[in-house]
Design an enzyme around this catalytic site. Structure first.
Site, PDB file in Angstrom:
ATOM      1  N   GLU A 213       1.014  -1.602   0.092  1.00 22.74           N
ATOM      2  CA  GLU A 213      -0.092  -0.072  -0.357  1.00 22.74           C
ATOM      3  C   GLU A 213       0.737   1.281  -0.101  1.00 22.74           C
ATOM      4  OE1 GLU A 213      -3.011   0.198  -0.744  1.00 22.74           O
ATOM      5  OE2 GLU A 213      -3.767  -2.272   0.036  1.00 22.74           O
ATOM      6  N   CYS A 251      -1.447   9.045   2.248  1.00 24.46           N
ATOM      7  CA  CYS A 251      -1.446   8.455   1.297  1.00 24.46           C
ATOM      8  C   CYS A 251      -2.841   8.957  -0.248  1.00 24.46           C
ATOM      9  CB  CYS A 251      -1.153   7.178   1.202  1.00 24.46           C
ATOM     10  SG  CYS A 251      -2.108   6.499   1.717  1.00 24.46           S
TER      11      CYS A 251
END
Length: 484
Positions: A213, A251
């Site tokens: 991720e 993110c």
């Protein structure tokens, strides 16, 4: 005993625990999930203090973005666990009749979870929920860049969860390297693309399956919204998804805005008014925006602002306090497209606004760049929405809001391309730590003779019918009423 021997000893204990079969039992999985729920509820104040110490997060932001979603995720897993663990029926071809088949989920084994510093509890415990629900033994390696949070995880998990099956190992890059030298059945990594390449290289040695991720530059497209209500709500959602979420160090935070040139002045005016309303005239004193994680990241962000042409593009904010590691919410209009602020993932409270002639041009800009973890679009244009969904590639697309996909258990969270691969959250977290084993059972009562040599045209015709699931043709061929 040196560090390597200690790690090997810890891993042997985990491996023995997993091989004993205890982690596969539904009762064990439920007990660990309930214990994790107790940890979150009973150690809430410790978590809040750690997040304030590491990142300057307000306790409400900490609950909204980390503790609350985790409590929801654990309860979701407890509710769905029995069904998730159940086998699923599968069809077999007629050539295998009489037979039945099923898909049986089984845990992968001993997993390594390496988490990042920006959401030190969320990105540590969310994968852990899935790993436990799937029946794995786990090592959690929290980020050393959030030391207070790492310490809370290490000091609480071993008192709440089964320490023979779930361990927290703290340390910096050297410990990370030693962990990667061990053999794992699954690695789940959250962090930067640079470190991900190191993790993937290590995983390749043992052909270890890995989920990564990462991040990327998540754009927000702002169309010329019609009503004042739509505009007001859109501004709040944009600012909350940028400045109000870990000071933009996320993110999935909005990295830059795309807007038509004719609407850009209005957008800046609206954003300025909303910044004043949400964060006050002195955002640092209001304590609603977190701080930059450390001096290195602060210096990186300052260098982005100091690049030629960037500082001149600032239309709001720009003040810095290095001692407090605080950056004011900053708006930039049309900084150079080749500057660092438009090439690198910003990971901070700087928000570039890029103007286009017409809103459809934003799609071409997005397509010309590496794929994003998320694309956000604030628009009521249904045709434009369709074009955005089908003409771009990203981890997710969200219309008229931002970041809500992260807390949705029913949606997979993950990236594509350079922003990562693999998905988790909800049932997807269970799946990412599971292997669906195919199990087929057949009786000896019936056997189709045409499965075996010697071959002839009649057998070929029977196979053609069998693989089309055409019972009638097979019967007619066997009875000689249809030519093969």
């Amino acid at each position: 005993m040196d560090c390597k021997e200690t790690l090997e000893s810890e891993l042997n204990e985990l491996r023995n625990t997993f091989n004993s079969g205890i982690t596969k039992q539904e009762s064990w999985r439920r007990s660990q999930l309930k214990a994790l729920l107790s940890l979150l509820e009973e150690k809430e104040d410790d978590i809040f203090k750690a997040l304030q110490q590491d990142l300057g997060k307000h306790r409400i932001e900490a609950f909204r973005d980390e503790v609350g979603p985790l409590i929801k995720s654990v309860n979701y897993a407890l509710k769905g666990l029995k069904q998730w663990m159940s086998s699923k029926k599968a069809d077999l071809p007629i050539a295998a009749f009489p037979a039945r088949a099923e898909l049986v989920p089984e845990p992968l084994g001993v997993a390594l979870v390496i988490s990042s510093w920006n959401f030190p509890f969320g990105v540590s415990l969310e994968p852990l929920v899935g790993a436990i629900a799937a029946g794995n033994a786990v090592v959690l390696k929290p980020s050393e860049l959030a030391p207070a949070s790492s310490s809370v995880l290490a000091n609480t998990i071993h008192t709440y969860l089964d320490n023979k099956a779930i361990k927290v190992i703290q340390g910096g890059p050297s410990i990370g390297q030693k962990l990667l030298q061990q053999k794992w059945d699954k690695i789940f990594f959250t962090g930067s693309a640079k470190v991900a390449r190191i993790v993937m290289t290590a995983a390749a040695i043992n052909l270890t399956p890995i989920t990564v991720e990462l991040g990327g530059k998540c754009p927000a497209i702002v169309d010329s919204l019609s009503s004042s209500w739509d505009k007001e709500i859109a501004m709040k959602r944009i600012l909350a998804a940028k400045f109000g979420t870990c000071a933009g160090q996320a993110c999935i935070a909005i990295d830059y805005i795309l807007v038509e040139k004719k609407f850009s002045a209005t957008l800046v005016k609206l954003l300025k008014a909303s910044i004043l309303s949400m964060f006050g005239e002195n955002p640092k004193e209001l304590n609603s925006i977190g701080r930059i994680i450390n001096n290195n990241h602060f210096s990186r962000l300052r260098k982005l602002l100091d690049e030629p042409g960037v500082k001149a593009s600032i239309v709001h904010g720009g003040s810095l306090d290095e001692d407090a590691l605080f950056m004011e919410p900053t708006l930039l209009v049309d900084p150079p497209l080749k500057s660092g602020v438009m090439i690198e993932e910003i990971f901070g409270p700087l928000l570039p606004i890029i103007t286009v002639e017409k809103i459809e041009d934003s799609i071409e800009i997005i397509k010309s760049r590496p794929r994003a973890l998320a694309i956000y679009a604030f628009t009521n244009n249904e045709n434009f929405k369709k074009k955005l969904v089908y003409e771009t590639s990203s981890g997710s697309v969200i219309f008229n809001d931002a970041i809500i996909q992260y807390v949705a258990d029913s949606l997979p969270f993950g990236g594509v391309g350079e922003c990562g691969f693999g998905k988790y959250h909800g049932k997807f977290s269970f799946d990412v730590f599971s292997h669906e084993k195919a199990v087929a059972r057949r009786s000896f009562l019936l056997d189709f003779w045409f499965r075996y040599p010697p071959w002839n045209d009649k057998k070929l015709q029977l196979f053609r019918s069998a693989y089309r699931f055409n019972y009638l043709e097979i019967i007619l061929i066997l009875l000689g009423l249809k030519k093969s």
